[in-house]
Structures are given as C-alpha cells and as structure tokens.
Design an enzyme around this catalytic site. Structure first.
Site, PDB file in Angstrom:
ATOM      1  N   GLY A  80       0.841  -1.209   0.000  1.00  0.00           N
ATOM      2  CA  GLY A  80       0.000   0.000   0.000  1.00  0.00           C
ATOM      3  C   GLY A  80       0.866   1.245   0.000  1.00  0.00           C
ATOM      4  N   ALA A  81       2.055   1.093  -0.600  1.00  0.00           N
ATOM      5  CA  ALA A  81       3.069   2.159  -0.563  1.00  0.00           C
ATOM      6  C   ALA A  81       2.683   3.403  -1.351  1.00  0.00           C
ATOM      7  CB  ALA A  81       4.391   1.611  -1.111  1.00  0.00           C
ATOM      8  N   GLY A  82       1.714   3.255  -2.270  1.00  0.00           N
ATOM      9  CA  GLY A  82       1.347   4.405  -3.097  1.00  0.00           C
ATOM     10  C   GLY A  82       0.301   5.300  -2.461  1.00  0.00           C
ATOM     11  N   ASP A 108      -0.920  -7.017  -6.415  1.00  0.00           N
ATOM     12  CA  ASP A 108      -2.388  -6.999  -6.311  1.00  0.00           C
ATOM     13  C   ASP A 108      -2.752  -7.912  -5.153  1.00  0.00           C
ATOM     14  OD1 ASP A 108      -5.100  -7.067  -6.451  1.00  0.00           O
ATOM     15  OD2 ASP A 108      -5.223  -7.893  -8.484  1.00  0.00           O
ATOM     16  N   SER A 113      -7.952   0.796  12.878  1.00  0.00           N
ATOM     17  CA  SER A 113      -8.512   2.149  12.783  1.00  0.00           C
ATOM     18  C   SER A 113      -9.199   2.467  14.103  1.00  0.00           C
ATOM     19  CB  SER A 113      -9.539   2.199  11.653  1.00  0.00           C
ATOM     20  OG  SER A 113     -10.320   3.370  11.744  1.00  0.00           O
ATOM     21  N   TYR A 155     -16.866  -1.546   7.667  1.00  0.00           N
ATOM     22  CA  TYR A 155     -15.492  -1.061   7.874  1.00  0.00           C
ATOM     23  C   TYR A 155     -15.099  -1.221   9.342  1.00  0.00           C
ATOM     24  CZ  TYR A 155     -11.469   2.122   8.041  1.00  0.00           C
ATOM     25  OH  TYR A 155     -10.217   2.669   8.234  1.00  0.00           O
TER      26      TYR A 155
HETATM   27  N1  LIG Z   1      -6.585   7.923   6.408  1.00  0.00           N
HETATM   28  C1  LIG Z   1      -7.292   7.692   7.497  1.00  0.00           C
HETATM   29  O1  LIG Z   1      -7.975   8.595   8.036  1.00  0.00           O
HETATM   30  C2  LIG Z   1      -7.279   6.342   8.148  1.00  0.00           C
HETATM   31  C3  LIG Z   1      -7.864   6.194   9.407  1.00  0.00           C
HETATM   32  C4  LIG Z   1      -7.857   4.943  10.019  1.00  0.00           C
HETATM   33  C5  LIG Z   1      -7.279   3.850   9.376  1.00  0.00           C
HETATM   34  N2  LIG Z   1      -6.716   4.031   8.151  1.00  0.00           N
HETATM   35  C6  LIG Z   1      -6.135   2.845   7.503  1.00  0.00           C
HETATM   36  O2  LIG Z   1      -4.799   3.118   7.124  1.00  0.00           O
HETATM   37  C7  LIG Z   1      -4.485   2.418   5.910  1.00  0.00           C
HETATM   38  C8  LIG Z   1      -3.963   3.405   4.866  1.00  0.00           C
HETATM   39  O3  LIG Z   1      -4.947   4.417   4.659  1.00  0.00           O
HETATM   40  P1  LIG Z   1      -4.746   5.592   3.586  1.00  0.00           P
HETATM   41  O4  LIG Z   1      -5.706   6.676   3.958  1.00  0.00           O
HETATM   42  O5  LIG Z   1      -3.317   5.908   3.415  1.00  0.00           O
HETATM   43  O6  LIG Z   1      -5.335   4.867   2.274  1.00  0.00           O
HETATM   44  P2  LIG Z   1      -4.992   5.089   0.726  1.00  0.00           P
HETATM   45  O7  LIG Z   1      -6.233   4.789  -0.024  1.00  0.00           O
HETATM   46  O8  LIG Z   1      -4.349   6.418   0.517  1.00  0.00           O
HETATM   47  O9  LIG Z   1      -3.886   3.955   0.451  1.00  0.00           O
HETATM   48  C9  LIG Z   1      -4.218   2.609   0.244  1.00  0.00           C
HETATM   49  C10 LIG Z   1      -3.316   2.063  -0.845  1.00  0.00           C
HETATM   50  O10 LIG Z   1      -3.673   0.694  -1.078  1.00  0.00           O
HETATM   51  C11 LIG Z   1      -3.563   0.445  -2.471  1.00  0.00           C
HETATM   52  N3  LIG Z   1      -4.380  -0.691  -2.877  1.00  0.00           N
HETATM   53  C12 LIG Z   1      -5.732  -0.744  -3.005  1.00  0.00           C
HETATM   54  N4  LIG Z   1      -6.111  -1.935  -3.470  1.00  0.00           N
HETATM   55  C13 LIG Z   1      -4.977  -2.656  -3.652  1.00  0.00           C
HETATM   56  C14 LIG Z   1      -4.726  -3.971  -4.138  1.00  0.00           C
HETATM   57  N5  LIG Z   1      -5.707  -4.786  -4.564  1.00  0.00           N
HETATM   58  N6  LIG Z   1      -3.446  -4.413  -4.163  1.00  0.00           N
HETATM   59  C15 LIG Z   1      -2.428  -3.597  -3.788  1.00  0.00           C
HETATM   60  N7  LIG Z   1      -2.607  -2.338  -3.351  1.00  0.00           N
HETATM   61  C16 LIG Z   1      -3.873  -1.875  -3.273  1.00  0.00           C
HETATM   62  C17 LIG Z   1      -4.046   1.731  -3.122  1.00  0.00           C
HETATM   63  O11 LIG Z   1      -3.597   1.838  -4.478  1.00  0.00           O
HETATM   64  C18 LIG Z   1      -3.481   2.794  -2.203  1.00  0.00           C
HETATM   65  O12 LIG Z   1      -2.224   3.265  -2.670  1.00  0.00           O
HETATM   66  C19 LIG Z   1      -5.779   1.704   5.497  1.00  0.00           C
HETATM   67  O13 LIG Z   1      -5.757   0.388   5.972  1.00  0.00           O
HETATM   68  C20 LIG Z   1      -6.858   2.498   6.200  1.00  0.00           C
HETATM   69  O14 LIG Z   1      -8.032   1.754   6.452  1.00  0.00           O
HETATM   70  C21 LIG Z   1      -6.699   5.235   7.520  1.00  0.00           C
END
Ligand SMILES: NC(=O)c1ccc[n+]([C@@H]2O[C@H](COP(=O)([O-])OP(=O)(O)OC[C@H]3O[C@@H](n4cnc5c(N)ncnc54)[C@H](O)[C@@H]3O)[C@@H](O)[C@H]2O)c1
Length: 253
Positions: free
Chosen positions: A13-15, A66, A145, A159
């Site tokens: 999920g580096a992107g 993926d 979360s 969720y």
């Molecule tokens: N941002 C928030 O407020 C928040 C709050 C609580 C928890 N989180 C958790 O933190 C984590 C990161 O959140 P974020 O906001 O950075 O999300 P984000 O959507 O910015 O990043 C998620 C990444 O996962 C990648 N991804 C999606 N499907 C994929 C697949 N099939 N294979 C490989 N990669 C895939 C996406 O391309 C994306 O780069 C998540 O688990 C999210 O639930 C985020």
C-alpha cells in the site's frame, strides 16, 4: 548509525497517503524499502523514498502487487525475499472504507470489505511469516482504525467490524509467533489527512472531527509514519500484540 541501516522493509500500500509517508520515513532512517502497490503511484513513492534515503544510505524500489490475487501475493513476496531479502519488517497499509448506512450494506459489500481489510493482511502475513520465523526475527505492522476500537465517524459498519478483526488477527499472530521471534502489532489511526480521506470528507465532517480531538487537528500521514518506524524497528523489540492509538486523543472527548 541509523536504526534501519542494513534493514529491508516491505510496505504494502506504498502508493497511498499513509503508505507513502511510511516509505519516506523508513528510507530516511536508512532502510531499503520495497514499495508495493497495485497503483503506479508506487513508482513515485519509490523515487521519493530513494531520494529521502540517500543521505542515510537508505533506498527503495517499486513492485507491483495486487493483494486480491492470492497466488500472486505469494509469488510477489517470494520474489521480494529472493531479490531483496532477508526481510526485516512488513507494513500492511492496504485498506479503506465505504460511507454506507448499515441497511445499505448488502452481503456482497460486507464480504468485499473483509476481503479488502482483513484478507489483505492474511495474505501478506501468511506469505512472510514462514520466512520471518525461520530467521527468528521480524516485525509486522498492521493497520486497524479508530473505527475498530469504537465506531467509525466516516465509514460504515462493515469497515468498523473489519478493522476490529485486524486487532484480533494481530493479537493472535503475536501470541503464536512470539516464540519464533516475530513481533506483530497494529496502529489504529484517527482521522488522517490522506488524499483519499480529504476527497471523501465534507467540511462539516472535518470540523466535527477536529472538535472531537483534544489535540485540536486531524492527523497527517507523517504522524502515523513515525509510529510505523518505531514499531517496525528494534526499539519495539519487547512490544507485541498491541494496537497503538494515534488519534490526537479522540477517545478522550
Ligand atoms: N486515512 C485515514 O484517516 C485512516 C484512518 C484509520 C485507518 N486508516 C487505515 O490506514 C491504511 C492506509 O490508509 P490511507 O488513507 O493511506 O489509504 P490510501 O487509499 O491512501 O492507500 C491505500 C493504498 O492501497 C492500495 N491498494 C488498493 N487496493 C490494492 C490492491 N488490490 N493491491 C495492492 N494495493 C492496493 C491503493 O492503491 C493505495 O495506494 C488503510 O488500511 C486504512 O483503512 C486510515
């Protein structure tokens, strides 16, 4: 010497918002970071992380992953071990929500949420735990979360329940793999200003989140990255099975 000198970390999920910040922070501390994502944003992350890492001897490379492809995950992780191993830490950032009221969540949506948030953790952990236990060393950082601790302010019940499941999975793996030298922990962020959340949140929701946060602001991906860098390092060697709340005191209000 930096605490990550000579260490290799996979970020799945580096992107994304939090994943990218974690990659940059880990590289800046000297790690070689394998930046995995389905999105080509991983390429930019790897480039930025390589730049951040240069002064500290860190580096980065992009890898297509993926997480929905069960066999593909096994092959991608095996290739990462072959090409960049041994792997010292795994950070599982893939995940996300859907803002639905409970009666709008049909079974297919419920299953898809568990597939995305729980099976993703299952697949990457199951692919790397044999390698880590064989080495008697490894750190895993999963993403729950505040929704998994309490109830989501932005996303649906599917969720919240999937993120509670990540806490249980983390605790169980910690107990089972502690004797093998593997630490398994999780982070439970509050509302964090990743691009995905900024696009989803209305100004009213943002104002409500800030009002409910004693520290008076929503979090940044960098707020989370510092905790990732701690939990994935040897500084956290005697911590396992915990979920660290990083939410500005959200629970206290
Ligand atoms: N941002 C928030 O407020 C928040 C709050 C609580 C928890 N989180 C958790 O933190 C984590 C990161 O959140 P974020 O906001 O950075 O999300 P984000 O959507 O910015 O990043 C998620 C990444 O996962 C990648 N991804 C999606 N499907 C994929 C697949 N099939 N294979 C490989 N990669 C895939 C996406 O391309 C994306 O780069 C998540 O688990 C999210 O639930 C985020």
């Amino acid at each position: 010497m930096n605490r990550y000198t000579g260490r290799t970390v996979i970020v799945a999920g580096a992107g994304g918002g939090i994943g990218r910040a974690a990659c940059l922070r880990l590289a800046a501390e000297g790690a070689f970071v394998v930046c995995m994502d389905i999105s080509e944003t991983r390429d930019e992350t790897a480039e930025l992380a390589a730049g951040e890492g240069k002064p500290a001897g860190g580096g980065a490379c992009p890898v297509h992953l993926d997480i929905a492809d069960s066999q593909g995950v096994k092959e991608t992780m095996a290739a990462a071990i072959r090409d960049h191993g041994p792997i010292d830490a795994l950070v599982n950032c893939i995940g996300g929500g859907q803002p639905l009221a409970s009666m709008e969540i049909d079974e297919a949506a419920f299953d898809a949420m568990f597939e995305f948030n729980v099976k993703s953790v299952y697949r990457s952990c199951w692919a790397l735990l044999p390698h880590m236990s064989e080495r008697k060393s490894g750190k895993i950082v999963n993403f729950s979360s505040v929704a998994g601790r309490s109830a989501s302010v932005l996303q649906g019940a599917h969720y919240s329940s999937s993120k509670a499941a990540v806490i249980g999975l983390t605790r169980h793996l910690a107990r089972e793999f502690g004797p093998s030298g593997v630490n398994v922990n999780a982070i439970a962020p509050g509302v964090i200003a990743s691009p995905r959340i900024l696009a989803q949140m209305t100004p009213e929701q943002e104002a409500r989140a800030i009002a409910a946060t004693p520290l008076g602001r929503i979090g940044t991906p960098e707020d989370i990255a510092g905790v990732v860098a701690f939990l994935a390092s040897e500084d956290a060697r005697h911590i396992t099975g915990v979920t660290v709340d990083v939410n500005g005191g959200f629970f206290l209000s």
